[in-house]
Design a protein around this motif. Structure first.
Motif, PDB file in Angstrom:
ATOM      1  N   LEU A  96      40.245  37.241  37.622  1.00  0.00           N
ATOM      2  CA  LEU A  96      40.433  38.223  36.560  1.00  0.00           C
ATOM      3  C   LEU A  96      40.954  37.556  35.285  1.00  0.00           C
ATOM      4  CD1 LEU A  96      41.972  41.216  38.532  1.00  0.00           C
ATOM      5  CD2 LEU A  96      39.934  41.320  37.103  1.00  0.00           C
ATOM      6  N   ILE A 104      36.593  47.026  34.888  1.00  0.00           N
ATOM      7  CA  ILE A 104      36.410  46.726  36.317  1.00  0.00           C
ATOM      8  C   ILE A 104      35.810  47.967  36.963  1.00  0.00           C
ATOM      9  CG2 ILE A 104      37.567  46.162  38.492  1.00  0.00           C
ATOM     10  CD1 ILE A 104      39.771  44.817  36.790  1.00  0.00           C
ATOM     11  N   ALA A 116      41.797  44.964  43.626  1.00  0.00           N
ATOM     12  CA  ALA A 116      41.424  45.056  42.212  1.00  0.00           C
ATOM     13  C   ALA A 116      42.250  46.109  41.488  1.00  0.00           C
ATOM     14  CB  ALA A 116      39.938  45.363  42.094  1.00  0.00           C
ATOM     15  N   ALA A 120      44.587  45.072  38.430  1.00  0.00           N
ATOM     16  CA  ALA A 120      44.107  45.498  37.110  1.00  0.00           C
ATOM     17  C   ALA A 120      45.255  45.895  36.199  1.00  0.00           C
ATOM     18  CB  ALA A 120      43.129  46.660  37.257  1.00  0.00           C
ATOM     19  N   LYS A 125      43.507  46.379  32.395  1.00  0.00           N
ATOM     20  CA  LYS A 125      42.054  46.555  32.403  1.00  0.00           C
ATOM     21  C   LYS A 125      41.702  47.967  32.889  1.00  0.00           C
ATOM     22  CE  LYS A 125      41.191  42.365  31.122  1.00  0.00           C
ATOM     23  NZ  LYS A 125      40.670  42.113  29.759  1.00  0.00           N
ATOM     24  N   ILE A 127      39.801  50.848  34.827  1.00  0.00           N
ATOM     25  CA  ILE A 127      39.135  50.903  36.130  1.00  0.00           C
ATOM     26  C   ILE A 127      38.228  52.125  36.189  1.00  0.00           C
ATOM     27  CG2 ILE A 127      39.471  51.338  38.588  1.00  0.00           C
ATOM     28  CD1 ILE A 127      40.279  48.637  38.232  1.00  0.00           C
ATOM     29  N   CYS A 167      42.697  55.689  39.218  1.00  0.00           N
ATOM     30  CA  CYS A 167      41.714  55.008  38.373  1.00  0.00           C
ATOM     31  C   CYS A 167      41.574  55.747  37.042  1.00  0.00           C
ATOM     32  CB  CYS A 167      40.365  54.943  39.090  1.00  0.00           C
ATOM     33  SG  CYS A 167      40.413  54.029  40.647  1.00  0.00           S
TER      34      CYS A 167
END
Length: 401
Positions: A96, A104, A116, A120, A125, A127, A167
């Motif tokens: 990453l 992602i 992940a 993240a 990042k 998701i 997420c």
């Protein structure tokens, strides 16, 4: 007045896919994940995939322009071909940091998906996660158990919804798949995005007897195609029982492999229908379109599909469909328009519908044309544009926070 054509602006996006299911594993999730990754590369984007390795060491290689990093894993004890990676937190963290993706995209909320999701946050990042799962995908025996089915489904959905609510964005290929999550507490922003289909690759055409000869299939009787992973939740046993009840002397081509193959072969022998069934295993893509063009119809008795890629490919080839009236299959199969829906698990009703279509060439032709019309809403190019728009939107929001 001349028509002004406005080209769509293309911004290069750096995308990292994370999936516990990826080729060489056979199935819908591995196929569509690889297809989406390679299609995005063709459109000029930079794509990485994190997936399990079937070997004893971690590996990195470029496959169809996609940078694929595979991590050592073992086989899932209760699900052949499903892999459990050895918790590669450190190498995924390094990947990453090195790749610095804009977004992602998690395709399976299992081991790698959780890693992940955890990491993240360290890199800020966004998701996006796609839901491909039903409780029956986890365990058909528990889903159908008279005592444990309800608590098992409740626990499974609780886990999925909890994962997805962590997420930034949730997608699902069909409306019913997304509604099932929303009804159970999904709060994250969400959208239906079809898996999509290449309308230029799978097209109708004349019957090609040479592919039947090459695959050892009969040329003198109607041919029914079934393409799906050979596992219990796909209910191929219902199709086999239907064949034993049919009036028409049809032949069924079963394409694919899976953990239930041995018991399905045993059932074929028990029903004494060996001359009506062919287990073709994996078939190369170059043979699939000619095979579809030489088929009379596609049958899918599955009780565990949120969107069947194989069924969509057959619709693009102009085939009528006979499908179980289960979960999302009715979103593409409109009863008495491009095929028939039958009661899940009812082999007698399935046999009746198969006979009805095979006995009426005009009906098959009309329904095949309807399949072509319905499937245009799932044009792969439009779907890729939807993904690009979503990725760019998420990346912009993150950059501005």
């Amino acid at each position: 007045m001349p028509v002004l054509l406005v080209e769509r602006a293309v911004v290069v996006i750096r995308i990292m896919f994370v999936s516990d299911q990826y080729p060489p594993m056979i199935g819908g999730v591995p196929q569509l994940t690889r297809g989406l990754a390679s299609d995005l590369v063709k459109r000029g984007h930079q794509v990485w995939v994190i997936a399990p390795n079937y070997g004893v060491r971690d590996s990195q290689r470029v496959e169809q322009g996609v940078h694929v990093s595979r991590f050592t894993s073992i086989e899932w004890p209760t699900y052949r071909e499903q892999r459990i990676p050895f918790l590669p937190f450190t190498p995924v963290y390094s990947l990453l940091k090195e790749c610095d993706p804009d977004v992602i995209h998690i395709q399976s909320p299992v081991v790698l998906g959780n890693i992940a999701l955890i990491l993240a946050g360290h890199f800020a990042k966004p998701i996006v996660v796609t839901n491909h799962y039903l409780p029956i995908n986890m365990s058909r025996s528990l889903t159908k158990h008279p005592v444990f089915s309800k608590p098992f489904s409740t626990i499974t959905y609780s886990y999925l919804v909890h994962f997805y609510n962590r997420c930034d964005f949730v997608t699902s290929p069909t409306r019913i798949a997304l509604d099932l999550l929303i009804e159970r507490g999904l709060r994250s922003p969400s959208q239906v995005i079809s898996n999509g289909i290449d309308l230029n690759r799978y097209v109708p055409g004349p019957r090609q007897p040479e592919v039947l000869r090459r695959l050892g299939l009969p040329e003198d009787r109607p041919l029914i195609l079934h393409l799906n992973r050979l596992s219990r939740e796909k209910r191929i046993d219902v199709l086999l029982h239907a064949v034993a009840r049919m009036r028409m002397p049809a032949h069924v081509a079963l394409v694919s492999t899976g953990p239930a193959e041995a018991e399905l072969r045993a059932l074929v022998q028990k029903l004494d229908i060996e001359e009506h069934i062919s287990f073709l295993g994996y078939i190369h893509d170059s043979d699939l379109v000619p095979l579809r063009r030489s088929t009379h119809l596609f049958a899918i008795p599955s009780e565990a599909d949120l969107q069947s890629m194989a069924m969509m490919e057959d619709m693009v080839c102009g085939l009528p469909i006979v499908a179980a009236n289960s979960y999302a299959l009715p979103e593409q199969v409109h009863h008495e328009r491009n095929g028939f829906l039958f009661t899940p698990g009812d082999s007698e009703e399935l046999a009746t519908r198969l006979d009805q279509l095979l006995e009426d060439e005009e009906l098959r032709t009309r329904m095949g044309q309807e399949s072509l019309e319905i499937i245009t809403d799932h044009d792969r190019t439009k779907v890729l544009e939807q993904w690009e728009d979503l990725y760019q939107r998420l990346a912009r929001v993150t950059a501005n926070t």
